[in-house]
Design an enzyme around this catalytic site. Structure first.
Site, PDB file in Angstrom:
ATOM      1  N   LYS A 195       0.850  -1.261  -0.100  1.00 19.11           N
ATOM      2  CA  LYS A 195      -0.123  -0.068   0.005  1.00 19.11           C
ATOM      3  C   LYS A 195       0.826   1.340   0.057  1.00 19.11           C
ATOM      4  O   LYS A 195       2.211   1.211   0.146  1.00 19.11           O
ATOM      5  CB  LYS A 195      -0.958   0.078   1.169  1.00 19.11           C
ATOM      6  CG  LYS A 195      -1.800  -1.236   1.127  1.00 19.11           C
ATOM      7  CD  LYS A 195      -2.741  -1.548   0.045  1.00 19.11           C
ATOM      8  CE  LYS A 195      -3.383  -2.974   0.012  1.00 19.11           C
ATOM      9  NZ  LYS A 195      -4.393  -3.383   0.256  1.00 19.11           N
TER      10      LYS A 195
HETATM   11  C1  PLP Z   1      -5.383  -4.416   0.525  1.00 18.15           C
HETATM   12  C2  PLP Z   1      -6.774  -4.369   0.591  1.00 18.15           C
HETATM   13  C3  PLP Z   1      -7.599  -4.934   1.553  1.00 18.15           C
HETATM   14  C4  PLP Z   1      -7.106  -5.625   2.633  1.00 18.15           C
HETATM   15  O1  PLP Z   1      -6.202  -5.565   3.437  1.00 18.15           O
HETATM   16  P1  PLP Z   1      -5.031  -6.087   4.167  1.00 18.15           P
HETATM   17  O2  PLP Z   1      -4.303  -5.374   4.946  1.00 18.15           O
HETATM   18  O3  PLP Z   1      -4.175  -7.065   2.918  1.00 18.15           O
HETATM   19  O4  PLP Z   1      -5.755  -7.194   5.015  1.00 18.15           O
HETATM   20  C5  PLP Z   1      -9.100  -4.475   1.719  1.00 18.15           C
HETATM   21  N1  PLP Z   1      -9.613  -3.706   0.750  1.00 18.15           N
HETATM   22  C6  PLP Z   1      -8.886  -3.321  -0.409  1.00 18.15           C
HETATM   23  C7  PLP Z   1      -9.451  -2.531  -1.345  1.00 18.15           C
HETATM   24  C8  PLP Z   1      -7.406  -3.499  -0.438  1.00 18.15           C
HETATM   25  O5  PLP Z   1      -6.829  -3.079  -1.445  1.00 18.15           O
END
Ligand code: PLP
Length: 409
Positions: A195
């Protein structure tokens, strides 16, 4: 095209140090956390400080850190407290971490269609899915591009249905000048490796609503009423806490977030310019009220102009070592076995067994916009550590690939 003709550049990757901003500041913070001897957030100060700073940054009353973006969505859904079989309208172009929590809380994900141009839900597509059992709407600001929140929030107010904004991909994005995550009832964020900023795994939730905040705080803490005169485990909940180690890294990462976002937006504007005039290729559509912060940069390729479409472009880009993802997710989320075979708890198929048949109509032809969206997109990795030369390289590679496919190279 032969390999020798192609000049390759190794692009920074968000999977290792080349494309992450992890350095002296994070090391110093983690050292401090370790030497303090307190690694749980219930006693330490890093996670608490992170929560305060994140709330201040977004201008909201409450922020809580948790174990992941999936945990963040789970907290949000749990705070809405659906009855088993209640429905939550959402998108099928998202991470499974945004959908599994709905099933874990006994609710039914009802998939609304998306606008093929942005891959985002719209007020119109959401409205078409509202039933007597609709308890919430989860919108994902996909790739960092905000949904059209004015129409969605108008619908939310008219029908009295709370909106959860999944901002896992949208740190720093705004709509009408306001940070995403603060427009709906609850905003959720992820700090996973790939992210905008990261602690490896981690998540955050934000809200202005005191009751939702209290529920989410408890949900992260096994529903134990810390600090209450007669604490108890008030309801069913897990340990979804973030550790002080992650809290320390997150605090250092937060200091870098503005620069990360600024750079990603700046580089995207550069690629927008460079891709102008390539036949059949369109750059991301950003609405007039939105600031898109480019978790990924997605182009669309029109198959009637670019033979083989995005699949062909992706294949040719591999010769440049540019690894793109046609379709983003191979198939809409409801095509996965968990939905198609209703694999949940033992053989029970719970909570699907409680659903209205229309709510679990998971046939792809119901969602033409979603199919069109996935068919036309190519996800280009994006990173604030790209240089201008990297962006030029990507643009030239796309232009050459499209020309090759069109046979006019
Ligand atoms: C990455 C992501 C998640 C989940 O996050 P994690 O930290 O991997 O559990 C949920 N929604 C979206 C849109 C994502 O890109």
């Amino acid at each position: 095209m032969t390999d020798t003709m192609v000049t390759k550049i190794k692009l920074p990757s968000d999977q290792d140090a080349s494309g992450r901003n992890l350095g002296a500041e994070e090391i110093a913070a983690v050292s401090e956390a370790i030497l303090s001897g307190t690694l749980t957030s219930t006693k330490g100060r890093f996670v608490k400080t992170l929560e305060q700073r994140f709330a201040e940054r977004l201008g909201v009353k409450h922020a809580f850190a948790c174990a992941s973006g999936s945990a963040a969505v789970h907290c949000a859904v749990a705070a809405i407290d659906p009855e088993p079989g209640d429905e939550i309208i959402t998108t099928s172009i998202t991470d499974m971490g945004a959908l599994a929590p709905i099933l874990y809380q006994g609710a039914i994900p009802v998939f609304a269609d998306v606008d093929p141009q942005t891959c985002n839900l719209t007020a119109k597509s959401i409205e078409a899915c509202i039933s007597e059992r609709t308890k919430a709407i989860v919108v994902t600001h996909l790739f960092g591009n905000p949904c059209e929140m004015d129409a969605i929030m108008r619908l939310s107010r008219e029908r009295n249905i709370p909106v959860i904004e999944d901002c896992a991909q949208a740190f720093g994005a705004t709509y009408e000048g306001k940070p995403v995550g603060t427009l709906g009832a609850i905003g959720t964020f992820s700090l996973q490796q790939g992210k905008h900023v990261t602690t490896g795994e981690g998540g955050l939730v934000v809200t202005n609503d005191d009751a939702l905040a209290r529920h989410m705080y408890l949900f992260i803490n096994k529903a134990w009423g810390y600090g209450d005169p007669k604490p108890d485990h008030y309801f069913l909940a897990l340990n979804y806490r973030m550790s002080e180690l992650c809290g320390a890294v997150a605090l250092a990462q937060l200091e870098k977030l503005d620069a990360v976002v600024r750079r990603r937006v700046e580089l995207a504007a550069d690629l927008d310019r460079r891709l102008q005039g390539i036949p059949g290729v369109s750059v991301p559509y950003v609405g007039p009220k939105s600031v898109h912060t480019y978790w990924k940069y997605c182009i669309r390729a029109d198959k009637s102009v670019v033979p083989e479409g995005v699949g062909g472009v992706a294949r040719l880009l591999r010769e440049y070592d540019i690894f793109t993802v046609p379709r983003y997710i191979e198939k809409p989320a409801f095509m996965c076995e968990v939905f198609q075979k209703q694999r949940t708890f033992g053989k029970s198929r719970f909570p699907f067994t409680l659903a209205r048949p229309e709510a679990i109509d998971y046939r792809p032809e119901r969602l033409p916009g979603t199919l069109e969206a996935l068919d036309g997109i190519l996800v280009i990795p994006w990173n604030d550590r790209f240089s201008e030369a990297d962006v030029r390289f990507i643009a030239d590679a796309i232009r050459n690939s499209v020309e090759t496919l069109r046979g006019d190279a």
